[in-house]
Structure formats: structure tokens, C-alpha cells
Design an enzyme around this catalytic site. Structure first.
Site, PDB file in Angstrom:
ATOM      1  N   ASN A 199       7.583   3.091  -1.301  1.00 21.82           N
ATOM      2  CA  ASN A 199       8.845   2.646  -1.873  1.00 21.82           C
ATOM      3  C   ASN A 199       8.821   2.520  -3.392  1.00 21.82           C
ATOM      4  O   ASN A 199       9.818   2.779  -4.058  1.00 21.82           O
ATOM      5  CB  ASN A 199       9.228   1.301  -1.246  1.00 21.82           C
ATOM      6  CG  ASN A 199      10.706   1.226  -0.986  1.00 21.82           C
ATOM      7  OD1 ASN A 199      11.336   2.244  -0.701  1.00 21.82           O
ATOM      8  ND2 ASN A 199      11.271   0.041  -1.107  1.00 21.82           N
ATOM      9  N   LYS A 240      -0.726   7.255   4.102  1.00 20.92           N
ATOM     10  CA  LYS A 240      -0.865   5.803   4.053  1.00 20.92           C
ATOM     11  C   LYS A 240      -1.685   5.273   5.222  1.00 20.92           C
ATOM     12  O   LYS A 240      -1.654   4.101   5.532  1.00 20.92           O
ATOM     13  CB  LYS A 240       0.532   5.169   4.030  1.00 20.92           C
ATOM     14  CG  LYS A 240       1.293   5.596   2.772  1.00 20.92           C
ATOM     15  CD  LYS A 240       2.494   4.749   2.494  1.00 20.92           C
ATOM     16  CE  LYS A 240       3.665   5.129   3.339  1.00 20.92           C
ATOM     17  NZ  LYS A 240       4.851   4.310   3.001  1.00 20.92           N
ATOM     18  N   PRO A 295       0.802  -1.218   0.000  1.00 25.05           N
ATOM     19  CA  PRO A 295       0.000   0.000   0.000  1.00 25.05           C
ATOM     20  C   PRO A 295       0.841   1.276   0.000  1.00 25.05           C
ATOM     21  O   PRO A 295       1.758   1.424   0.792  1.00 25.05           O
ATOM     22  CB  PRO A 295      -0.790  -0.118   1.309  1.00 25.05           C
ATOM     23  CG  PRO A 295      -0.655  -1.546   1.734  1.00 25.05           C
ATOM     24  CD  PRO A 295       0.651  -2.006   1.203  1.00 25.05           C
ATOM     25  N   GLU A 296       0.546   2.177  -0.926  1.00 26.95           N
ATOM     26  CA  GLU A 296       1.127   3.518  -0.903  1.00 26.95           C
ATOM     27  C   GLU A 296      -0.055   4.471  -0.793  1.00 26.95           C
ATOM     28  O   GLU A 296      -1.191   4.049  -0.645  1.00 26.95           O
ATOM     29  CB  GLU A 296       1.942   3.756  -2.164  1.00 26.95           C
ATOM     30  CG  GLU A 296       2.998   2.667  -2.341  1.00 26.95           C
ATOM     31  CD  GLU A 296       4.278   3.116  -3.021  1.00 26.95           C
ATOM     32  OE1 GLU A 296       4.501   4.328  -3.143  1.00 26.95           O
ATOM     33  OE2 GLU A 296       5.053   2.236  -3.406  1.00 26.95           O
ATOM     34  N   ARG A 320      15.414   1.014   3.335  1.00 23.60           N
ATOM     35  CA  ARG A 320      14.485   0.657   2.248  1.00 23.60           C
ATOM     36  C   ARG A 320      15.220   0.627   0.922  1.00 23.60           C
ATOM     37  O   ARG A 320      16.124   1.427   0.670  1.00 23.60           O
ATOM     38  CB  ARG A 320      13.330   1.663   2.194  1.00 23.60           C
ATOM     39  CG  ARG A 320      12.517   1.775   3.473  1.00 23.60           C
ATOM     40  CD  ARG A 320      11.843   0.477   3.870  1.00 23.60           C
ATOM     41  NE  ARG A 320      10.938  -0.019   2.843  1.00 23.60           N
ATOM     42  CZ  ARG A 320       9.683   0.405   2.698  1.00 23.60           C
ATOM     43  NH1 ARG A 320       9.180   1.277   3.542  1.00 23.60           N
ATOM     44  NH2 ARG A 320       8.916  -0.075   1.741  1.00 23.60           N
TER      45      ARG A 320
END
Ligand code: ZN
Length: 294
Positions: free
Chosen positions: A178, A52, A2-3, A261
């Protein structure tokens, strides 16, 4: 995963619950015990995505002021599904964290089910205002009127911070995850390891405007994509070692930021040097409270 745009799509999908009556709330989580008792008999006032984060607001009266919210952050693993009673679930019920049963304004029954979310909380409106994550979120890229000046001001709080790390910090700008990080920096031909302080306002604004444009474009049905040619959906994300779609050089991956990340990039298109600039990728703690000063 999920973004920000995923959360907006979830909020849109769950929007059919708005105005509906809560019939029951089931949850195995101890922190939701109060919600299990108090949610039945309330009404769904609003379903709201903030970056988010997702908030399902409940009110004691139909069309009343929201008094409580079911707050979820889905991180990498969580999801919300919407089912009609009797339909098969796409994940095992043992993974359900919240099952919210709602009768909508047209009398149809729905089950909104949250699976695997690492963060599920039952909050009062006051607690939402004071919440350590929600109260420090940066301006939302998908808000009706995106405040790019405020986002740029926040990004500049630590000018030494690397671009690819800073734009993921939800306290500076809310919504970019990401996948978008790598894709946007590639499309804007920006070095993810370049310090924010080395970018002028025009560069940051173009990057943020592009983020908003792509996230809005992806609000429709179908999977998220930032590329359409040759049936491909992305340029660099998760393509380490594969040839760049623009120049043919090998795409690379380097870990970045406090959480390490993965950042995917094309060294040639984005002008990234060979060695990792350690001073920009080392662990760094940044505290941002409230809006950046003028
Ligand atoms: Zn390239």
C-alpha cells in the site's frame, strides 16, 4: 507494514540460518503440530522471499533437497525477529506463532521468532507448488531478472481495472504494497483511478521499473523511504490534507479495490478529477490462473 522489500530484508536477515541445524520448533498453532514433531533434526536449506511471502525451507540432510517449508504471510501485523539465546524479545512471547531454534554452521545458536502472523503453515515441497497463493503469484519485482513483459501482460488481463488496484494484486505483479502503490503513482504522476487499458506499455514499464528501483534502494538498513528532502520519507502516503511537496495542493485519500485499501494522491500532480470514478473502484473479482497468454 511489510511490503516486498521488507520480506527481502527479513530473508536476508534470516539468511544466517542457512545451513544450520534445527534444534527445535515451538508453536501454539494446531496447524503447526506436525512441524513441531518433524522439524527438529532437519537443516535450514534456504530462506526465500516471494513477493510478500516468506518460506523457510528445511531439508532432511545437511545441504540436501528441501522437503518442507515454514510458510508465513505477515500481512499488516506480522513480523520475524532474530534473537540470540538469553536476549530480551521486543514483543511478548504470548504473541509468538513460531519459535525456530537453529545452530548455525559456526556453532552459534539463534531463535527466529515469528510474531502475530495471520498465516503460518507447514507445507511439503509439493504443497508449495500447488499452494493457492504461492502458485498464482505474479512475477517478482525483486527477482534477479525481473520479467517486466510478463508483468505488463498480466496487468492487461483486465484492462478496465484501475491502476492503483491492479498493481497491488500479487497475482499480477508480486511485491508492491500500500505504501509503494501511493508513492510510486505520485512519483510517476499517474492517476491511480485510471484504467490499466488507458496506459501504454511504456508507461506501465516505467512504473514497474521505478517500483523495482525504489524497492532495491530500500533493501539496505534503515526505514523505507521514497523521499529525502527536508527530512521527509514519503510524498503522499498517510498525508491526507497535508500540502503536496511538489505543488502545495492538499493531498487526498480515497479507498480503492476489493479490500478498500487507502490510496493517497495529489489531484493536481496526478491529474485526478473531483468525483470518484465508481466504475473503476467498485468491487470486482478477477481470477488469474497461471501465466497470461502470449
Ligand atoms: Zn501536487
Amino acid at each position: 507494514m511489510p511490503e516486498g522489500d521488507s520480506l527481502y530484508k527479513i530473508a536476508q536477515a534470516l539468511g544466517c540460518l542457512r545451513g544450520g541445524a534445527v534444534m527445535s520448533l515451538v508453536s501454539p498453532l494446531p496447524e503447526m503440530a506436525d512441524a513441531v514433531d518433524r522439524a527438529p533434526g532437519t537443516w535450514v536449506a534456504e530462506v526465500e522471499a516471494r513477493g510478500k511471502n516468506l518460506l523457510i525451507w528445511l531439508s532432511a540432510e545437511a545441504a540436501g533437497e528441501p522437503s518442507h517449508a515454514i510458510y508465513t504471510h505477515l500481512r499488516m501485523s506480522g513480523s520475524w525477529h532474530l534473537y540470540r539465546p538469553g536476549s530480551d524479545w521486543r514483543k511478548p512471547s504470548s504473541r509468538a506463532r513460531v519459535i525456530l531454534s537453529v545452530r548455525d554452521a559456526d556453532g552459534r545458536d539463534w531463535r527466529a521468532v515469528c510474531f502475530n502472523a495471520p498465516t503460518v503453515q507447514w507445507l511439503t515441497a509439493f504443497q508449495v507448488r500447488r499452494h493457492p497463493v504461492l502458485s498464482t503469484l505474479g512475477p517478482d519485482l525483486l527477482a534477479d531478472a525481473a520479467d517486466f513483459d510478463a508483468m505488463i501482460a498480466r496487468l492487461r488481463v483486465d484492462p478496465r481495472r484501475a491502476l492503483g488496484d491492479a498493481i497491488m494484486d500479487q497475482r499480477l505483479v508480486a511485491g508492491i504494497g500500500n505504501v509503494y502503490k501511493s508513492e510510486l503513482l505520485f512519483m510517476q504522476r499517474l492517476d491511480p483511478f485510471r484504467a490499466v487499458g488507458d496506459c501504454d506499455d511504456g508507461t506501465l514499464r516505467r512504473l514497474l521499473e521505478s517500483a523495482r528501483t525504489w524497492m532495491r534502494r530500500n533493501l539496505g538498513p534503515g526505514r523505507r523511504r521514497t523521499r529525502w528532502d527536508h527530512g521527509r520519507r514519503t510524498w503522499v502516503y498517510d498525508k491526507s490534507g497535508q500540502p503536496c511537496g511538489k505543488c502545495g495542493d492538499a493531498i487526498r485519500m480515497r479507498r480503492q479495490g476489493d479490500l478498500g485499501r487507502s490510496t493517497y494522491y495529489c489531484p493536481r500532480c496526478q491529474g485526478v478529477g473531483g468525483e470518484a470514478p465508481e466504475r473503476e473502484t467498485r468491487r470486482r473479482r478477477l481470477v488469474v490462473r497461471g501465466p497470461a497468454p502470449d
